[in-house]
Design a protein around this motif. Structure first.
Motif, PDB file in Angstrom:
ATOM      1  N   GLN A 103       0.806  -1.222   0.000  1.00  0.00           N
ATOM      2  CA  GLN A 103       0.000   0.000   0.000  1.00  0.00           C
ATOM      3  C   GLN A 103       0.838   1.270   0.000  1.00  0.00           C
ATOM      4  O   GLN A 103       0.376   2.334  -0.389  1.00  0.00           O
ATOM      5  CB  GLN A 103      -0.985   0.016   1.176  1.00  0.00           C
ATOM      6  CG  GLN A 103      -0.347  -0.040   2.558  1.00  0.00           C
ATOM      7  CD  GLN A 103      -0.189  -1.455   3.067  1.00  0.00           C
ATOM      8  OE1 GLN A 103       0.143  -2.351   2.310  1.00  0.00           O
ATOM      9  NE2 GLN A 103      -0.423  -1.651   4.366  1.00  0.00           N
ATOM     10  N   CYS A 104       2.086   1.171   0.474  1.00  0.00           N
ATOM     11  CA  CYS A 104       3.034   2.296   0.393  1.00  0.00           C
ATOM     12  C   CYS A 104       4.424   1.678   0.348  1.00  0.00           C
ATOM     13  O   CYS A 104       4.608   0.670  -0.328  1.00  0.00           O
ATOM     14  CB  CYS A 104       2.835   3.286   1.541  1.00  0.00           C
ATOM     15  SG  CYS A 104       2.650   2.533   3.147  1.00  0.00           S
ATOM     16  N   VAL A 105       5.398   2.256   1.029  1.00  0.00           N
ATOM     17  CA  VAL A 105       6.763   1.731   0.937  1.00  0.00           C
ATOM     18  C   VAL A 105       6.967   0.600   1.945  1.00  0.00           C
ATOM     19  O   VAL A 105       6.634   0.741   3.126  1.00  0.00           O
ATOM     20  CB  VAL A 105       7.803   2.848   1.176  1.00  0.00           C
ATOM     21  CG1 VAL A 105       9.216   2.267   1.211  1.00  0.00           C
ATOM     22  CG2 VAL A 105       7.698   3.909   0.088  1.00  0.00           C
ATOM     23  N   ASN A 112      12.856  15.687  -0.402  1.00  0.00           N
ATOM     24  CA  ASN A 112      12.505  14.646  -1.360  1.00  0.00           C
ATOM     25  C   ASN A 112      11.437  13.778  -0.696  1.00  0.00           C
ATOM     26  O   ASN A 112      11.330  13.745   0.533  1.00  0.00           O
ATOM     27  CB  ASN A 112      13.757  13.818  -1.693  1.00  0.00           C
ATOM     28  CG  ASN A 112      13.492  12.725  -2.704  1.00  0.00           C
ATOM     29  OD1 ASN A 112      12.642  12.856  -3.575  1.00  0.00           O
ATOM     30  ND2 ASN A 112      14.227  11.623  -2.579  1.00  0.00           N
ATOM     31  N   GLN A 113      10.626  13.095  -1.493  1.00  0.00           N
ATOM     32  CA  GLN A 113       9.622  12.195  -0.932  1.00  0.00           C
ATOM     33  C   GLN A 113       9.582  10.895  -1.718  1.00  0.00           C
ATOM     34  O   GLN A 113       9.694  10.887  -2.954  1.00  0.00           O
ATOM     35  CB  GLN A 113       8.228  12.836  -0.950  1.00  0.00           C
ATOM     36  CG  GLN A 113       7.167  11.969  -0.262  1.00  0.00           C
ATOM     37  CD  GLN A 113       5.766  12.550  -0.372  1.00  0.00           C
ATOM     38  OE1 GLN A 113       5.100  12.417  -1.404  1.00  0.00           O
ATOM     39  NE2 GLN A 113       5.316  13.207   0.688  1.00  0.00           N
ATOM     40  N   ILE A 114       9.403   9.784  -0.994  1.00  0.00           N
ATOM     41  CA  ILE A 114       9.216   8.467  -1.602  1.00  0.00           C
ATOM     42  C   ILE A 114       7.951   7.883  -0.990  1.00  0.00           C
ATOM     43  O   ILE A 114       7.879   7.661   0.218  1.00  0.00           O
ATOM     44  CB  ILE A 114      10.416   7.544  -1.331  1.00  0.00           C
ATOM     45  CG1 ILE A 114      11.715   8.162  -1.870  1.00  0.00           C
ATOM     46  CG2 ILE A 114      10.189   6.174  -1.945  1.00  0.00           C
ATOM     47  CD1 ILE A 114      12.963   7.372  -1.536  1.00  0.00           C
ATOM     48  N   ALA A 115       6.954   7.635  -1.818  1.00  0.00           N
ATOM     49  CA  ALA A 115       5.646   7.223  -1.307  1.00  0.00           C
ATOM     50  C   ALA A 115       5.212   5.841  -1.774  1.00  0.00           C
ATOM     51  O   ALA A 115       4.156   5.364  -1.354  1.00  0.00           O
ATOM     52  CB  ALA A 115       4.589   8.262  -1.703  1.00  0.00           C
ATOM     53  N   HIS A 152      11.342  12.137   2.881  1.00  0.00           N
ATOM     54  CA  HIS A 152      10.161  11.657   3.606  1.00  0.00           C
ATOM     55  C   HIS A 152       9.714  10.351   2.964  1.00  0.00           C
ATOM     56  O   HIS A 152       9.308  10.329   1.809  1.00  0.00           O
ATOM     57  CB  HIS A 152       9.064  12.735   3.510  1.00  0.00           C
ATOM     58  CG  HIS A 152       7.770  12.366   4.129  1.00  0.00           C
ATOM     59  ND1 HIS A 152       6.565  12.894   3.689  1.00  0.00           N
ATOM     60  CD2 HIS A 152       7.466  11.535   5.148  1.00  0.00           C
ATOM     61  CE1 HIS A 152       5.587  12.407   4.407  1.00  0.00           C
ATOM     62  NE2 HIS A 152       6.101  11.577   5.310  1.00  0.00           N
ATOM     63  N   VAL A 153       9.815   9.248   3.712  1.00  0.00           N
ATOM     64  CA  VAL A 153       9.472   7.923   3.193  1.00  0.00           C
ATOM     65  C   VAL A 153       8.182   7.473   3.879  1.00  0.00           C
ATOM     66  O   VAL A 153       8.158   7.243   5.085  1.00  0.00           O
ATOM     67  CB  VAL A 153      10.600   6.912   3.451  1.00  0.00           C
ATOM     68  CG1 VAL A 153      10.279   5.580   2.779  1.00  0.00           C
ATOM     69  CG2 VAL A 153      11.946   7.456   2.956  1.00  0.00           C
ATOM     70  N   ILE A 154       7.121   7.353   3.115  1.00  0.00           N
ATOM     71  CA  ILE A 154       5.821   6.959   3.667  1.00  0.00           C
ATOM     72  C   ILE A 154       5.759   5.433   3.690  1.00  0.00           C
ATOM     73  O   ILE A 154       5.772   4.779   2.641  1.00  0.00           O
ATOM     74  CB  ILE A 154       4.674   7.542   2.830  1.00  0.00           C
ATOM     75  CG1 ILE A 154       4.793   9.076   2.778  1.00  0.00           C
ATOM     76  CG2 ILE A 154       3.320   7.132   3.406  1.00  0.00           C
ATOM     77  CD1 ILE A 154       3.796   9.743   1.857  1.00  0.00           C
ATOM     78  N   VAL A 155       5.697   4.855   4.903  1.00  0.00           N
ATOM     79  CA  VAL A 155       5.834   3.414   5.062  1.00  0.00           C
ATOM     80  C   VAL A 155       4.619   2.809   5.760  1.00  0.00           C
ATOM     81  O   VAL A 155       3.794   3.508   6.355  1.00  0.00           O
ATOM     82  CB  VAL A 155       7.099   3.065   5.882  1.00  0.00           C
ATOM     83  CG1 VAL A 155       8.340   3.605   5.223  1.00  0.00           C
ATOM     84  CG2 VAL A 155       6.967   3.559   7.315  1.00  0.00           C
TER      85      VAL A 155
END
Length: 623
Positions: free
Chosen positions: A406-408, A550-553, A575-578
């Motif tokens: 669903q995300c990282v 930076n963002q990783i989603a 920002h890593v959305i996990v």
């Protein structure tokens, strides 16, 4: 009538007066026959000449080759910080004293030299206690230079920062020295550096009342030699005799105590044909690419490869390692015979029974074993290498498979992070739910490359640690992986990275909660309490501090997102959305099993009753 001076004019007048005093206080130069400024007799091989206590302290620290002194100057130690500048001692202003002690810790981990920080008494000291506690528990050499108030017989009452500074410092250091006269300053500092590295390393506190910094003395103090290394020859011979039994299969469990003995450890493993598992802080003492390396731990909490390899082991040779609560998942230790070698006698036979023990420095012990290779060497075992390789490939495949969609997926991210970095890069990992995945997944090929707060588990540690390491290792790329909860505790220290242009790459795993605590609370209480945290606008925060963003989603953006982070100059906040749902944490499962197994029958009944009642009458009161 005397004209009134504004504040700037008054400061300039005071500075001119101080300069006149400095010129007046001079000492003969025996070689040139002229006159030199006070305190210029400082040598690499010692502190000599007439100088102030502050100058003597700075000269001693410079003699030790200290890569950087971290801290914040204050009223009681401004003399010392001015001496740092005069003697060209590298220093760095931090945003919070919490970070000063952690940066000194990280400096020591990254360079192998004792880290140094300088703080004022009172709040300066109390703020840095957490970092000192981490260094003490993890065995990291640090020298804490703590200024004190005037403690003389006629000192005034109610001095600012006048807490009982010695009493506050004593529980979190390996040793504490209090300077009673300015003549003692360089010798005390030299001894503190030696003691911080002797035996099991740790932090040493040096308390110096501030009046001594301005007092002048004629110094002649050379650094002492390193402290002797203990070695019990009789105990060593017993260990060798035990290891000579070729019917017993040996496995090696290595810790941070082997950090300077990596080549010898690898050679001993090859000599004994022994699989090598490490503690978390010992990662890198054998290259993960070596065919005998099985990862961290050797029970159900560690890598699968380590657990499976050690099922065939009859004797564990534990070298330079403590069987601490965190590294063993609450002492969930397989029942295998242990021969324990460590420089600290207090680590022997406490958490795990040992058949033989030897108090020794790891490098001395391993070198001696290699000298006895003729009686210890075992034939090559390609079958063992093949089995280890298969098990490690399974671990790598699991880590690189996307199980959270669903995300990282945090473990997938960590595996790709490792692939994106070179073998020499420095990786700092905070106390998050992902800590144990990182220990399994991030492979390193040498020492001083992977760092985490192992035993005191200080949340928020990784951000200042990464910044401190980057300051003393500008030749290496430095990466920080932290959680959103840890971020709240130390994020303002990123302003230091921005101010100095230190190009640390910060990755923040964000799921909006103290998920680690949720994983511990939910199975036992069927609800969570005080685990949901504030939402942060990370882009705005980065912009406010002058840090790149930076963002990783999603999993699909992990590799491109890493490329963006490493392609940008300067410090970058990513920002890593996990999500943590869908991944097994082996360490946590081992912890739960051990916890429940250790409960009495009464406690098990009580736990089952509570879980049962809350399962059939659920309440939506988690927070």
């Amino acid at each position: 009538m005397t004209p009134k001076l504004n504040r700037r004019q008054a400061m300039e007048t005071a500075a001119a007066a101080a300069g006149a005093v400095a010129v007046a206080v001079q000492t003969p130069d025996a070689e040139a026959g002229g006159r030199v400024e006070l305190g210029r007799y400082a040598h690499r091989d010692g502190v000599r000449g007439r100088m102030t206590g502050a100058q003597a302290a700075a000269a001693a620290i410079r003699c030790e080759g200290t890569p950087c002194v971290f801290g914040i100057p204050g009223a009681q130690n401004n003399e010392l910080w001015d001496a740092f500048k005069a003697y060209e001692v590298p220093y760095m202003l931090v945003a919070h004293e919490f970070s000063a002690s952690i940066m000194a810790d990280a400096s020591a981990r990254a360079t192998g030299r004792p880290g140094v920080f300088s703080v004022v008494p009172g709040p300066g000291l109390t703020n840095c206690l957490t970092g000192l506690g981490e260094a003490l528990y993890d065995g990291i050499p640090v020298v804490a230079v703590v200024t004190d108030i005037d403690r003389s017989a006629n000192a005034p009452v109610g001095q600012v920062h006048g807490l009982m500074n010695e009493a506050l410092l004593r529980p979190v250091v390996k040793a504490l020295f209090v300077v009673r006269h300015q003549a003692e300053i360089p010798g005390t500092l030299f001894h503190a550096f030696r003691l911080a590295q002797a035996g099991e390393p740790g932090p040493v506190g040096v308390v110096i009342p501030y009046p001594f910094f301005a007092d002048v003395w004629d110094y002649d103090q050379a650094p002492p030699p390193p402290m002797p290394v203990p070695f019990d020859e009789t105990a060593y011979q017993r260990v060798v005799c035990h290891l000579q039994d070729k019917r017993k299969r040996i496995g090696i469990y290595a810790g941070l105590g082997c950090v300077e003995a990596g080549p010898a450890l690898t050679a001993v493993a090859e000599m004994l044909q022994a699989p090598v598992a490490t503690s978390v802080s010992g990662k890198g003492v054998i290259a993960d690419a070596h065919p005998l390396a099985v990862g961290w731990g050797y029970g159900k909490q560690g890598t699968r490869a380590a657990e499976k390899a050690f099922k065939d082991v009859d004797v564990v040779l534990a070298v330079g390692v403590r069987y601490s609560e965190v590294s063993t998942a609450n002492y969930a230790i397989p029942d295998i015979e242990v021969v324990h070698v460590d420089v600290n006698p207090n680590n022997m036979g406490k958490n795990v029974p040992t058949s033989h023990s030897l108090v020794s420095d790891s490098r001395v012990f391993l070198d001696r074993l290699l000298g006895d290779a003729a009686t210890l060497r075992r034939p090559a075992d390609p079958g063992l290498w093949s089995r280890i390789d298969r098990h490690r490939q399974v671990d790598r495949c699991i880590a690189r498979t996307q199980q959270v969609t669903q995300c990282v997926d945090p473990m997938f991210f960590l595996s790709q992070l490792r692939c994106s970095l070179g073998p020499e890069e420095l990786i700092f990992v905070d106390v998050t739910a992902s800590t144990h995945w990182a220990s399994e997944t991030i492979e390193v090929q040498g020492t001083r490359r992977y760092f985490t707060p192992s035993d005191n588990q200080s949340m928020g540690w990784a951000i200042p640690a990464a910044i401190g390491a980057q300051r003393v290792r500008p030749d290496r790329r430095v990466v920080c992986v932290t959680g959103d909860g840890c971020f709240l505790m130390s994020a303002m220290e990123m302003s230091t990275a921005a101010r100095l242009g230190l190009p640390v790459k910060f990755f923040v795993f964000d799921d909006g909660a103290y998920h680690y605590m949720q994983m511990l609370q939910e199975p036992v209480f069927r609800r969570t309490t005080a685990t949901e945290i504030a939402r942060v606008d990370y882009a705005a925060f980065a912009a406010g501090l002058g840090v790149g963003y930076n963002q990783i989603a999603s999993n699909a953006d992990v590799v491109p997102g890493l490329q963006r982070s490493f392609g940008l100059a300067g410090p970058i906040l990513t920002h890593v959305i996990v999500s943590y749902d869908g991944r097994e944490i082996r360490w946590l499962n081992a912890l739960r099993t051990k916890y429940i197994g250790d409960l009495s029958n009464r406690e098990k009944i009580r736990l089952a009753a509570r879980v049962g009642v809350r399962a059939v009458t659920p309440r939506d009161d988690s927070d």
